[in-house]
Design a protein around this motif. Structure first.
Motif, short mmCIF file in Angstrom:
data_model
loop_
_atom_site.label_atom_id
_atom_site.label_comp_id
_atom_site.label_asym_id
_atom_site.label_seq_id
_atom_site.Cartn_x
_atom_site.Cartn_y
_atom_site.Cartn_z
N GLU A 188 2.47 -3.23 6.60
CA GLU A 188 3.77 -3.25 7.37
C GLU A 188 4.62 -2.64 6.48
N ASN A 189 4.69 -2.77 5.25
CA ASN A 189 5.58 -1.95 4.40
C ASN A 189 4.84 -1.07 3.40
N ARG A 190 4.93 0.19 3.69
CA ARG A 190 3.99 1.08 3.03
C ARG A 190 4.35 1.16 1.45
N GLN A 191 5.46 0.79 0.99
CA GLN A 191 5.58 0.71 -0.41
C GLN A 191 4.46 -0.30 -1.20
N ASP A 192 4.40 -1.21 -0.16
CA ASP A 192 3.27 -2.34 -0.93
C ASP A 192 1.85 -1.67 -1.20
N LEU A 193 1.55 -0.80 -0.23
CA LEU A 193 0.30 0.09 -0.46
C LEU A 193 0.55 1.00 -1.74
N TYR A 194 1.51 1.71 -1.88
CA TYR A 194 1.90 2.65 -2.99
C TYR A 194 1.81 1.98 -4.18
N ASP A 195 2.36 0.58 -4.13
CA ASP A 195 2.19 -0.26 -5.32
C ASP A 195 0.95 -0.70 -5.81
N ARG A 196 0.20 -1.08 -4.69
CA ARG A 196 -1.20 -1.44 -5.16
C ARG A 196 -1.88 -0.09 -5.78
N ILE A 197 -1.57 0.90 -4.97
CA ILE A 197 -2.38 2.29 -5.81
C ILE A 197 -2.16 2.32 -7.05
N ASP A 198 -0.78 2.36 -7.33
CA ASP A 198 -0.30 2.36 -8.59
C ASP A 198 -0.98 1.49 -9.81
N ARG A 199 -1.08 -0.01 -9.23
CA ARG A 199 -1.81 -0.81 -10.35
C ARG A 199 -3.37 -0.45 -10.17
N ARG A 200 -3.77 -0.07 -9.07
CA ARG A 200 -5.10 0.22 -9.34
C ARG A 200 -5.53 1.25 -10.31
N VAL A 201 -4.63 2.42 -10.35
CA VAL A 201 -4.56 3.34 -11.29
C VAL A 201 -4.67 2.91 -12.80
N ASP A 202 -3.81 1.98 -13.08
CA ASP A 202 -3.37 1.54 -14.37
C ASP A 202 -4.67 0.80 -14.74
N THR A 203 -5.21 -0.21 -13.78
CA THR A 203 -6.48 -0.77 -13.80
C THR A 203 -7.60 -0.05 -14.25
N MET A 204 -7.70 0.99 -13.59
CA MET A 204 -8.80 1.95 -13.78
C MET A 204 -8.97 2.31 -15.54
N LEU A 205 -7.73 2.69 -15.86
CA LEU A 205 -7.61 3.11 -17.35
C LEU A 205 -7.81 2.07 -18.25
N GLU A 206 -7.44 0.90 -17.95
CA GLU A 206 -7.70 -0.31 -18.83
C GLU A 206 -9.27 -0.73 -18.71
N ARG A 219 -0.72 -5.97 7.38
CA ARG A 219 -0.72 -6.82 6.23
C ARG A 219 0.71 -6.98 6.20
N ALA A 220 1.45 -8.23 6.16
CA ALA A 220 2.65 -8.18 6.05
C ALA A 220 3.08 -8.73 4.46
N PRO A 221 4.37 -8.36 4.08
CA PRO A 221 4.20 -8.48 2.71
C PRO A 221 3.99 -9.99 1.95
N GLY A 222 3.17 -9.99 0.79
CA GLY A 222 2.71 -11.16 0.46
C GLY A 222 1.43 -11.74 0.96
N GLU A 223 0.92 -11.04 2.08
CA GLU A 223 -0.28 -11.61 2.52
C GLU A 223 -1.33 -11.10 1.72
N GLY A 224 -2.41 -12.06 1.66
CA GLY A 224 -3.55 -11.70 0.94
C GLY A 224 -4.85 -11.64 1.89
N THR A 225 -6.02 -11.55 1.17
CA THR A 225 -7.17 -11.68 2.09
C THR A 225 -7.52 -12.63 3.09
#
Length: 311
Positions: free
Chosen positions: A198-216, A289-295
Protein backbone atom coordinates in the motif's frame (compact mmCIF):
# COMPACT_ATOMS: atom_id res chain seq x y z
CA UNK A 1 -9.21 -24.53 -12.33
CA UNK A 2 -5.98 -26.52 -12.38
CA UNK A 3 -4.15 -27.11 -9.12
CA UNK A 4 -1.78 -24.28 -9.99
CA UNK A 5 -1.22 -21.08 -8.06
CA UNK A 6 0.80 -18.23 -9.58
CA UNK A 7 2.42 -15.80 -7.15
CA UNK A 8 3.76 -12.73 -8.92
CA UNK A 9 4.92 -9.29 -7.88
CA UNK A 10 7.93 -6.99 -7.80
CA UNK A 11 11.33 -7.80 -6.39
CA UNK A 12 11.51 -7.91 -2.58
CA UNK A 13 7.72 -8.03 -2.20
CA UNK A 14 7.68 -11.27 -0.20
CA UNK A 15 6.85 -13.81 -2.92
CA UNK A 16 9.29 -16.45 -1.67
CA UNK A 17 8.04 -16.47 1.92
CA UNK A 18 4.39 -16.62 0.84
CA UNK A 19 5.02 -19.41 -1.67
CA UNK A 20 6.78 -21.57 0.90
CA UNK A 21 4.02 -21.01 3.46
CA UNK A 22 1.39 -21.98 0.89
CA UNK A 23 3.33 -25.02 -0.28
CA UNK A 24 3.44 -26.32 3.31
CA UNK A 25 -0.33 -25.92 3.66
CA UNK A 26 -1.34 -27.25 0.23
CA UNK A 27 1.11 -30.11 -0.26
CA UNK A 28 2.68 -28.12 -3.03
CA UNK A 29 5.91 -27.89 -4.93
CA UNK A 30 7.40 -24.61 -6.08
CA UNK A 31 8.34 -23.81 -9.66
CA UNK A 32 10.59 -20.77 -9.73
CA UNK A 33 9.83 -18.25 -12.47
CA UNK A 34 12.88 -16.01 -12.32
CA UNK A 35 15.08 -15.44 -15.35
CA UNK A 36 18.22 -15.09 -13.20
CA UNK A 37 17.70 -17.74 -10.53
CA UNK A 38 18.06 -20.35 -13.26
CA UNK A 39 21.83 -19.77 -13.21
CA UNK A 40 24.15 -21.91 -11.11
CA UNK A 41 26.44 -20.09 -8.71
CA UNK A 42 24.44 -16.87 -8.85
CA UNK A 43 22.76 -17.18 -5.49
CA UNK A 44 23.21 -14.02 -3.47
CA UNK A 45 22.74 -11.43 -6.22
CA UNK A 46 19.55 -13.11 -7.47
CA UNK A 47 18.06 -13.49 -3.97
CA UNK A 48 17.76 -17.23 -4.59
CA UNK A 49 16.15 -18.92 -1.56
CA UNK A 50 18.74 -20.73 0.53
CA UNK A 51 18.40 -24.39 1.45
CA UNK A 52 17.30 -23.31 4.94
CA UNK A 53 14.71 -20.87 3.55
CA UNK A 54 13.19 -23.59 1.38
CA UNK A 55 12.15 -25.50 4.53
CA UNK A 56 12.30 -28.89 2.77
CA UNK A 57 9.79 -27.76 0.13
CA UNK A 58 10.70 -29.06 -3.32
CA UNK A 59 11.85 -26.22 -5.58
CA UNK A 60 12.14 -26.56 -9.36
CA UNK A 61 13.83 -24.41 -12.03
CA UNK A 62 16.68 -23.23 -9.82
CA UNK A 63 20.29 -23.81 -10.96
CA UNK A 64 19.33 -25.29 -14.33
CA UNK A 65 21.73 -23.29 -16.53
CA UNK A 66 25.38 -22.31 -16.56
CA UNK A 67 26.12 -18.60 -16.09
CA UNK A 68 27.73 -18.26 -19.50
CA UNK A 69 24.65 -19.56 -21.29
CA UNK A 70 21.99 -17.35 -22.84
CA UNK A 71 18.70 -18.45 -21.31
CA UNK A 72 15.39 -17.71 -23.04
CA UNK A 73 11.67 -17.75 -22.40
CA UNK A 74 11.25 -20.61 -24.87
CA UNK A 75 13.83 -22.71 -23.05
CA UNK A 76 12.23 -21.89 -19.72
CA UNK A 77 8.81 -23.05 -20.90
CA UNK A 78 10.23 -26.19 -22.49
CA UNK A 79 11.77 -27.14 -19.15
CA UNK A 80 9.06 -25.93 -16.76
CA UNK A 81 5.94 -27.24 -18.51
CA UNK A 82 6.80 -30.95 -18.06
CA UNK A 83 7.59 -30.23 -14.40
CA UNK A 84 4.16 -28.71 -13.85
CA UNK A 85 2.51 -31.60 -15.67
CA UNK A 86 4.33 -34.05 -13.42
CA UNK A 87 3.32 -32.19 -10.25
CA UNK A 88 -0.32 -32.18 -11.33
CA UNK A 89 -0.16 -35.87 -12.29
CA UNK A 90 0.88 -36.63 -8.72
CA UNK A 91 -2.14 -34.66 -7.48
CA UNK A 92 0.01 -32.01 -5.85
CA UNK A 93 -0.28 -28.24 -6.13
CA UNK A 94 2.13 -26.45 -8.44
CA UNK A 95 3.06 -23.03 -7.09
CA UNK A 96 4.65 -20.90 -9.80
CA UNK A 97 6.43 -17.99 -8.14
CA UNK A 98 8.57 -15.20 -9.50
CA UNK A 99 8.81 -11.73 -10.91
CA UNK A 100 9.68 -12.47 -14.54
CA UNK A 101 6.29 -11.70 -16.05
CA UNK A 102 7.23 -12.65 -19.59
CA UNK A 103 8.22 -16.14 -18.49
CA UNK A 104 5.17 -16.63 -16.28
CA UNK A 105 2.69 -15.49 -18.91
CA UNK A 106 4.31 -17.64 -21.60
CA UNK A 107 4.35 -20.69 -19.33
CA UNK A 108 0.66 -20.42 -18.46
CA UNK A 109 -0.39 -19.68 -22.02
CA UNK A 110 1.70 -22.49 -23.45
CA UNK A 111 3.11 -20.18 -26.10
CA UNK A 112 4.08 -21.58 -29.47
CA UNK A 113 7.47 -20.01 -30.04
CA UNK A 114 8.92 -19.00 -33.35
CA UNK A 115 11.81 -21.26 -34.42
CA UNK A 116 15.43 -20.50 -33.60
CA UNK A 117 17.18 -21.44 -36.86
CA UNK A 118 20.94 -21.46 -37.27
CA UNK A 119 21.41 -19.65 -40.54
CA UNK A 120 23.80 -16.97 -39.37
CA UNK A 121 21.20 -14.17 -39.51
CA UNK A 122 21.36 -13.61 -35.79
CA UNK A 123 25.15 -13.44 -35.87
CA UNK A 124 24.89 -10.84 -38.63
CA UNK A 125 22.51 -8.77 -36.52
CA UNK A 126 24.77 -9.13 -33.48
CA UNK A 127 27.72 -7.93 -35.55
CA UNK A 128 25.71 -4.95 -36.82
CA UNK A 129 24.72 -4.03 -33.27
CA UNK A 130 28.35 -4.32 -32.16
CA UNK A 131 29.71 -2.16 -34.96
CA UNK A 132 26.96 0.46 -35.35
CA UNK A 133 24.94 0.17 -32.14
CA UNK A 134 21.61 -1.46 -31.40
CA UNK A 135 19.81 1.61 -32.79
CA UNK A 136 20.84 0.47 -36.27
CA UNK A 137 18.97 -2.81 -35.77
CA UNK A 138 16.05 -0.98 -34.21
CA UNK A 139 15.79 1.25 -37.29
CA UNK A 140 15.50 -1.83 -39.49
CA UNK A 141 12.85 -3.24 -37.18
CA UNK A 142 10.82 -0.01 -37.35
CA UNK A 143 10.59 -0.42 -41.12
CA UNK A 144 9.11 -3.94 -40.99
CA UNK A 145 7.46 -4.17 -37.56
CA UNK A 146 6.80 -0.70 -36.12
CA UNK A 147 4.59 -2.12 -33.36
CA UNK A 148 7.40 -4.29 -32.00
CA UNK A 149 9.91 -1.46 -32.37
CA UNK A 150 7.66 0.85 -30.34
CA UNK A 151 7.00 -1.81 -27.71
CA UNK A 152 10.61 -2.79 -27.07
CA UNK A 153 12.87 -0.71 -24.85
CA UNK A 154 15.82 0.74 -26.85
CA UNK A 155 18.18 -0.91 -24.38
CA UNK A 156 16.66 -4.37 -24.83
CA UNK A 157 19.25 -5.56 -27.31
CA UNK A 158 18.37 -9.23 -27.04
CA UNK A 159 14.67 -8.86 -27.93
CA UNK A 160 15.28 -6.25 -30.63
CA UNK A 161 17.66 -8.62 -32.38
CA UNK A 162 15.26 -11.53 -31.86
CA UNK A 163 12.33 -9.59 -33.37
CA UNK A 164 14.37 -8.68 -36.44
CA UNK A 165 15.68 -12.23 -36.73
CA UNK A 166 12.15 -13.67 -36.75
CA UNK A 167 11.20 -11.40 -39.66
CA UNK A 168 14.32 -12.20 -41.66
CA UNK A 169 13.93 -15.94 -41.13
CA UNK A 170 10.16 -16.28 -41.60
CA UNK A 171 9.03 -13.24 -43.56
CA UNK A 172 6.50 -12.58 -40.80
CA UNK A 173 6.78 -10.16 -37.92
CA UNK A 174 7.05 -11.22 -34.32
CA UNK A 175 3.98 -9.04 -33.67
CA UNK A 176 1.96 -11.19 -36.07
CA UNK A 177 3.34 -14.34 -34.43
CA UNK A 178 2.34 -13.08 -31.00
CA UNK A 179 -1.17 -12.24 -32.21
CA UNK A 180 -1.62 -15.79 -33.50
CA UNK A 181 -0.38 -17.13 -30.18
CA UNK A 182 -2.95 -15.08 -28.26
CA UNK A 183 -5.75 -16.81 -30.18
CA UNK A 184 -4.74 -20.19 -28.73
CA UNK A 185 -6.47 -21.16 -25.43
CA UNK A 186 -4.24 -21.07 -22.36
CA UNK A 187 -2.51 -24.34 -21.52
CA UNK A 188 -3.16 -23.96 -17.78
CA UNK A 189 -5.89 -22.39 -15.67
CA UNK A 190 -4.28 -21.18 -12.44
CA UNK A 191 -5.32 -18.96 -9.60
CA UNK A 192 -3.31 -15.75 -9.84
CA UNK A 193 -1.99 -13.68 -6.93
CA UNK A 194 0.34 -10.71 -6.88
CA UNK A 195 1.86 -8.82 -3.99
CA UNK A 196 1.97 -5.06 -3.66
CA UNK A 197 2.61 -2.58 -0.87
CA UNK A 198 0.00 0.00 0.00
CA UNK A 199 2.92 2.30 0.75
CA UNK A 200 5.41 2.11 -2.13
CA UNK A 201 8.18 3.42 0.13
CA UNK A 202 7.91 0.25 2.24
CA UNK A 203 8.86 -1.75 -0.85
CA UNK A 204 11.74 0.58 -1.63
CA UNK A 205 13.01 0.28 1.94
CA UNK A 206 12.99 -3.52 1.69
CA UNK A 207 14.88 -3.30 -1.60
CA UNK A 208 17.52 -1.13 0.03
CA UNK A 209 17.86 -3.51 2.98
CA UNK A 210 18.10 -6.48 0.64
CA UNK A 211 21.02 -4.94 -1.26
CA UNK A 212 22.82 -4.20 2.01
CA UNK A 213 22.20 -7.78 3.14
CA UNK A 214 23.54 -9.15 -0.14
CA UNK A 215 26.80 -7.34 0.43
CA UNK A 216 26.98 -8.65 3.99
CA UNK A 217 26.36 -12.18 2.71
CA UNK A 218 29.32 -11.95 0.35
CA UNK A 219 28.01 -10.78 -3.02
CA UNK A 220 31.40 -9.36 -4.02
CA UNK A 221 33.02 -12.72 -3.30
CA UNK A 222 30.34 -14.46 -5.33
CA UNK A 223 31.08 -12.20 -8.30
CA UNK A 224 34.83 -12.76 -7.95
CA UNK A 225 34.32 -16.52 -7.85
CA UNK A 226 32.26 -16.42 -11.04
CA UNK A 227 34.94 -14.43 -12.83
CA UNK A 228 37.66 -16.82 -11.63
CA UNK A 229 35.63 -19.65 -13.15
CA UNK A 230 35.96 -17.95 -16.51
CA UNK A 231 32.48 -16.43 -16.70
CA UNK A 232 32.70 -13.52 -19.18
CA UNK A 233 31.83 -10.10 -17.82
CA UNK A 234 29.74 -9.37 -20.91
CA UNK A 235 27.57 -12.50 -20.76
CA UNK A 236 23.85 -12.04 -20.19
CA UNK A 237 23.90 -13.31 -16.61
CA UNK A 238 26.63 -10.94 -15.48
CA UNK A 239 24.75 -7.97 -16.95
CA UNK A 240 21.89 -8.49 -14.50
CA UNK A 241 21.02 -5.90 -11.84
CA UNK A 242 23.21 -6.56 -8.83
CA UNK A 243 26.14 -7.85 -10.86
CA UNK A 244 26.94 -5.34 -13.61
CA UNK A 245 27.11 -2.46 -11.13
CA UNK A 246 29.67 -4.20 -8.95
CA UNK A 247 31.70 -5.16 -12.01
CA UNK A 248 32.11 -1.43 -12.55
CA UNK A 249 33.26 -1.08 -8.96
CA UNK A 250 35.70 -3.95 -9.43
CA UNK A 251 37.26 -2.15 -12.39
CA UNK A 252 37.62 1.03 -10.32
CA UNK A 253 35.13 2.98 -12.39
CA UNK A 254 32.97 3.65 -9.31
CA UNK A 255 33.16 2.84 -5.61
CA UNK A 256 31.40 -0.09 -3.96
CA UNK A 257 29.13 2.39 -2.20
CA UNK A 258 28.21 4.04 -5.50
CA UNK A 259 27.58 0.64 -7.06
CA UNK A 260 25.28 -0.32 -4.18
CA UNK A 261 23.34 2.90 -4.65
CA UNK A 262 22.97 2.15 -8.36
CA UNK A 263 21.70 -1.37 -7.61
CA UNK A 264 19.09 0.04 -5.24
CA UNK A 265 17.93 2.61 -7.78
CA UNK A 266 17.85 0.12 -10.66
CA UNK A 267 15.95 -2.37 -8.51
CA UNK A 268 13.31 0.28 -7.71
CA UNK A 269 12.89 1.03 -11.42
CA UNK A 270 12.66 -2.69 -12.15
CA UNK A 271 9.98 -3.09 -9.47
CA UNK A 272 7.91 -0.38 -11.18
CA UNK A 273 8.18 -2.19 -14.52
CA UNK A 274 7.17 -5.46 -12.89
CA UNK A 275 4.08 -3.89 -11.35
CA UNK A 276 3.15 -2.34 -14.69
CA UNK A 277 3.47 -5.74 -16.38
CA UNK A 278 1.35 -7.64 -13.88
CA UNK A 279 -1.37 -4.98 -13.71
CA UNK A 280 -2.28 -5.87 -17.28
CA UNK A 281 -3.44 -9.28 -16.07
CA UNK A 282 -7.14 -8.99 -15.16
CA UNK A 283 -7.10 -12.45 -13.54
CA UNK A 284 -4.73 -11.42 -10.76
CA UNK A 285 -6.02 -11.12 -7.21
CA UNK A 286 -3.89 -8.43 -5.58
CA UNK A 287 -2.60 -8.97 -2.06
CA UNK A 288 -1.84 -5.48 -0.81
CA UNK A 289 0.45 -5.31 2.19
CA UNK A 290 -0.44 -2.66 4.78
CA UNK A 291 2.44 -1.01 6.66
CA UNK A 292 3.80 -3.36 9.31
CA UNK A 293 2.17 -6.50 7.90
CA UNK A 294 4.23 -9.64 7.49
CA UNK A 295 3.86 -12.99 5.75
CA UNK A 296 1.34 -14.27 8.32
CA UNK A 297 -1.18 -11.56 7.48
CA UNK A 298 -0.72 -12.01 3.72
CA UNK A 299 -1.06 -15.77 4.09
CA UNK A 300 -4.29 -15.34 6.04
CA UNK A 301 -5.84 -13.26 3.25
CA UNK A 302 -4.61 -15.71 0.63
CA UNK A 303 -6.10 -18.59 2.58
CA UNK A 304 -9.43 -16.75 2.81
CA UNK A 305 -9.50 -16.17 -0.94
CA UNK A 306 -8.71 -19.83 -1.64
CA UNK A 307 -11.47 -20.91 0.73
CA UNK A 308 -13.99 -18.66 -1.05
CA UNK A 309 -12.93 -20.09 -4.42
CA UNK A 310 -13.55 -23.62 -3.14
CA UNK A 311 -17.09 -22.88 -1.96
Amino acid sequence: MDKIICIAGPTASGKTALSIALAKELDGEIVSCDSMQVYKGMDIGTAKPTIEERENIVHHMLDVAEPWEDFSVSRYCAMASPIIDNILARNKTAIVVGGTGLYMDALIRGNDFAPYPSTGRRQELEALADSEGIESVLCKLREVDPDAAARLHPGDRKRIIRAMEVYLETGKTITAHNERTKAIPDRYRPLWFALEDENRQDLYDRIDRRVDTMLEMGLLTEIETLLQQGIPEKCTAMQAIGYKEFLRARSGEISVEEAAAEVKQSSRHYAKRQLTWFRRNAQIHWLRRAPGEGTAEILSRTRQFLWECDK
